[in-house]
Design a protein around this motif. Structure first.
Motif, PDB file in Angstrom:
ATOM      1  N   LYS A   1      11.428  92.205 -56.859  1.00  0.00           N
ATOM      2  CA  LYS A   1      12.470  91.173 -56.835  1.00  0.00           C
ATOM      3  C   LYS A   1      13.192  91.146 -55.493  1.00  0.00           C
ATOM      4  CE  LYS A   1      17.011  90.102 -58.786  1.00  0.00           C
ATOM      5  NZ  LYS A   1      18.031  90.458 -59.791  1.00  0.00           N
ATOM      6  N   TRP A   2      13.524  92.334 -54.979  1.00  0.00           N
ATOM      7  CA  TRP A   2      14.301  92.389 -53.739  1.00  0.00           C
ATOM      8  C   TRP A   2      13.455  92.113 -52.511  1.00  0.00           C
ATOM      9  CZ3 TRP A   2      18.936  91.584 -54.930  1.00  0.00           C
ATOM     10  CH2 TRP A   2      19.520  92.163 -56.063  1.00  0.00           C
ATOM     11  N   ARG A   3      12.121  92.151 -52.645  1.00  0.00           N
ATOM     12  CA  ARG A   3      11.264  91.832 -51.502  1.00  0.00           C
ATOM     13  C   ARG A   3      11.468  90.385 -51.056  1.00  0.00           C
ATOM     14  NH1 ARG A   3      10.572  96.680 -52.235  1.00  0.00           N
ATOM     15  NH2 ARG A   3       8.636  97.827 -51.913  1.00  0.00           N
ATOM     16  N   GLY A   4      11.807  89.523 -51.999  1.00  0.00           N
ATOM     17  CA  GLY A   4      11.991  88.115 -51.672  1.00  0.00           C
ATOM     18  C   GLY A   4      13.436  87.715 -51.414  1.00  0.00           C
ATOM     19  N   TYR A   5      14.338  88.677 -51.407  1.00  0.00           N
ATOM     20  CA  TYR A   5      15.770  88.436 -51.178  1.00  0.00           C
ATOM     21  C   TYR A   5      15.984  88.093 -49.709  1.00  0.00           C
ATOM     22  CZ  TYR A   5      20.769  89.636 -52.115  1.00  0.00           C
ATOM     23  OH  TYR A   5      22.134  89.648 -52.316  1.00  0.00           O
ATOM     24  N   THR A   6      16.635  86.980 -49.444  1.00  0.00           N
ATOM     25  CA  THR A   6      16.779  86.509 -48.060  1.00  0.00           C
ATOM     26  C   THR A   6      18.166  86.807 -47.508  1.00  0.00           C
ATOM     27  OG1 THR A   6      17.566  84.309 -48.706  1.00  0.00           O
ATOM     28  CG2 THR A   6      15.160  84.646 -48.541  1.00  0.00           C
ATOM     29  N   LEU A   7      18.284  86.771 -46.192  1.00  0.00           N
ATOM     30  CA  LEU A   7      19.582  87.012 -45.553  1.00  0.00           C
ATOM     31  C   LEU A   7      20.626  85.981 -45.987  1.00  0.00           C
ATOM     32  CD1 LEU A   7      21.221  88.745 -43.570  1.00  0.00           C
ATOM     33  CD2 LEU A   7      20.480  87.209 -41.747  1.00  0.00           C
ATOM     34  N   PRO A   8      20.324  84.681 -46.011  1.00  0.00           N
ATOM     35  CA  PRO A   8      21.342  83.736 -46.497  1.00  0.00           C
ATOM     36  C   PRO A   8      21.806  84.038 -47.918  1.00  0.00           C
ATOM     37  CG  PRO A   8      19.608  82.544 -45.338  1.00  0.00           C
ATOM     38  CD  PRO A   8      19.140  83.969 -45.474  1.00  0.00           C
ATOM     39  N   GLU A   9      20.889  84.435 -48.793  1.00  0.00           N
ATOM     40  CA  GLU A   9      21.274  84.787 -50.161  1.00  0.00           C
ATOM     41  C   GLU A   9      22.173  86.018 -50.172  1.00  0.00           C
ATOM     42  OE1 GLU A   9      17.379  83.365 -52.764  1.00  0.00           O
ATOM     43  OE2 GLU A   9      17.350  85.311 -51.757  1.00  0.00           O
ATOM     44  N   ALA A  10      21.809  87.010 -49.383  1.00  0.00           N
ATOM     45  CA  ALA A  10      22.564  88.261 -49.354  1.00  0.00           C
ATOM     46  C   ALA A  10      23.963  88.055 -48.787  1.00  0.00           C
ATOM     47  CB  ALA A  10      21.807  89.305 -48.539  1.00  0.00           C
ATOM     48  N   VAL A  11      24.062  87.308 -47.700  1.00  0.00           N
ATOM     49  CA  VAL A  11      25.365  87.061 -47.074  1.00  0.00           C
ATOM     50  C   VAL A  11      26.262  86.273 -48.017  1.00  0.00           C
ATOM     51  CG1 VAL A  11      26.528  85.855 -45.198  1.00  0.00           C
ATOM     52  CG2 VAL A  11      24.493  87.207 -44.713  1.00  0.00           C
ATOM     53  N   SER A  12      25.693  85.274 -48.671  1.00  0.00           N
ATOM     54  CA  SER A  12      26.471  84.485 -49.626  1.00  0.00           C
ATOM     55  C   SER A  12      26.985  85.356 -50.767  1.00  0.00           C
ATOM     56  CB  SER A  12      25.596  83.361 -50.177  1.00  0.00           C
ATOM     57  OG  SER A  12      26.273  82.638 -51.181  1.00  0.00           O
TER      58      SER A  12
END
Length: 357
Positions: free
Chosen positions: A73-84
């Motif tokens: 699941k976390w392999r596809g986690y993106t920087l914009p998603e994480a920052v948001s």
């Protein structure tokens, strides 16, 4: 955050009826176990018990059996998603970049930040998949990996090409966050917060930073870029940077990236990212609003750990301490312990990650 599988159902008791006494079927006879537990029935029951014994862990943990793993699941986690996610209650993100060997330092740093109640703003940029998985398993959503990941085996060795590759990714990460419209603070994880730094980050300057020189400055020293040193550039530390998402801050990051490309790593010249950061500051100084943080609050390790007189004179003013001017994990840990700044041994429960083995 374990997802619940759509396939998970309550387990029925498929062989319970074999042992139920129905008065309608057998009104006057007791159970005749010899009739029920004949050889064939016994073998069927034994087979069923074996199957249940083997597969019950999978059934009870349906997220493992029926859905992709948490790690995937976390392999596809993106920087914009994480920052948001981490900036959901504000506009500021506190960023660090960490490879697996530095996890104890990450935990130490996090404890000190949590004590200042700013830990929910933290985003760990994982520089290997092990770090990504460990952090998100314990603190979901607070780590992201921006591919490609450097070689985890060499990225932590100071002076190596791996270390250069590790640190040279930093301005790209920071520029991406600025482009998303967030304020961003970067910290090395061999730092400890003793107080809240944000009161020192007020105003509308583009880039805030701390000096890496150990020479003592006056308490009221100007907050401008210091003059260049012997090598023709300043000695600002790339360990602690705060920026607003302004054109000026973005210009510094772009120039930093450019300078790293001009000065690549080689065996003869084992570069790191800090000289390039200083050249970027020096070459954009006339176009960008730069702000030097007070030395008493943000001292370099060469001053804090080596000048006891100065430490005593400025007691109560220290905000963030950087454990630099020393090389090696064990040496850094020992120095932190000597100054009662190694928090993970006795206070791991205060960290969002808990105790790391």
């Amino acid at each position: 955050m374990s997802p619940t599988s759509l396939h998970q159902r309550p387990l029925h008791k498929p062989y319970t009826s074999l042992f139920q006494n129905s008065s309608s079927d057998y009104p006057s006879k007791p159970y005749n176990f010899s009739m029920i537990l004949n050889r064939t029935t016994f073998l069927l029951l034994l087979t069923l018990l074996i199957i249940l014994g083997v597969f019950s862990p999978w059934i009870s943990n349906s997220s493992t059996f029926f859905t992709p793993s948490i790690e995937a699941k976390w392999r596809g986690y993106t920087l914009p998603e994480a920052v948001s996610f981490v900036a959901k209650n504000g506009s500021t993100v506190i960023v660090c970049a960490v490879s697996q060997p530095y996890l104890p330092f990450l935990n130490n740093w996090l404890i000190s930040i949590k004590r200042q109640k700013h830990h929910e703003k933290v985003l760990v940029i994982a520089e290997d998949y092990a770090t990504l998985d460990i952090v998100n398993a314990r603190w979901p959503g607070h780590a992201v990996l921006i591919p490609p990941a450097p070689d985890a085996q060499v990225a932590h060795k100071f002076g190596s090409q791996g270390f250069f590759n590790f640190t040279s990714r930093r301005p790209r990460h920071l520029l991406q966050i600025l482009e998303l419209g967030y304020n961003v603070m970067y910290n090395d994880v061999d730092m400890v917060w003793l107080a809240d730094p944000f009161p020192y980050l007020e105003g509308n300057h583009d880039v805030y930073f701390m000096d890496d020189m150990s020479a003592v400055k006056p308490l009221d020293h100007p907050n401008v870029l210091p003059p260049p040193g012997k090598k023709g550039r300043t000695y600002i530390c790339s360990c602690m940077i705060y920026m607003h998402p302004t054109p000026g801050a973005k210009l510094v990051m772009k120039k930093w990236i450019e300078e790293l490309q001009i000065q690549p790593w080689s065996k003869a010249k084992k570069a790191n990212d800090q000289p390039a950061f200083n050249w970027a500051l020096n070459k954009t100084a006339g176009q960008v609003d730069l702000y030097l943080l007070p030395q008493a609050a943000f001292p370099t390790g060469g001053l804090y750990f080596k000048n006891k007189t100065w430490v005593d004179e400025t007691k109560g003013k220290h905000v963030i301490i950087h454990n630099n001017y020393i090389v090696g994990f064990e040496k850094k840990i020992k120095r932190f312990k000597d100054y009662n700044l190694w928090l993970v041994d006795d206070h791991a429960s205060e960290s969002p990650l808990g105790k790391l083995e």
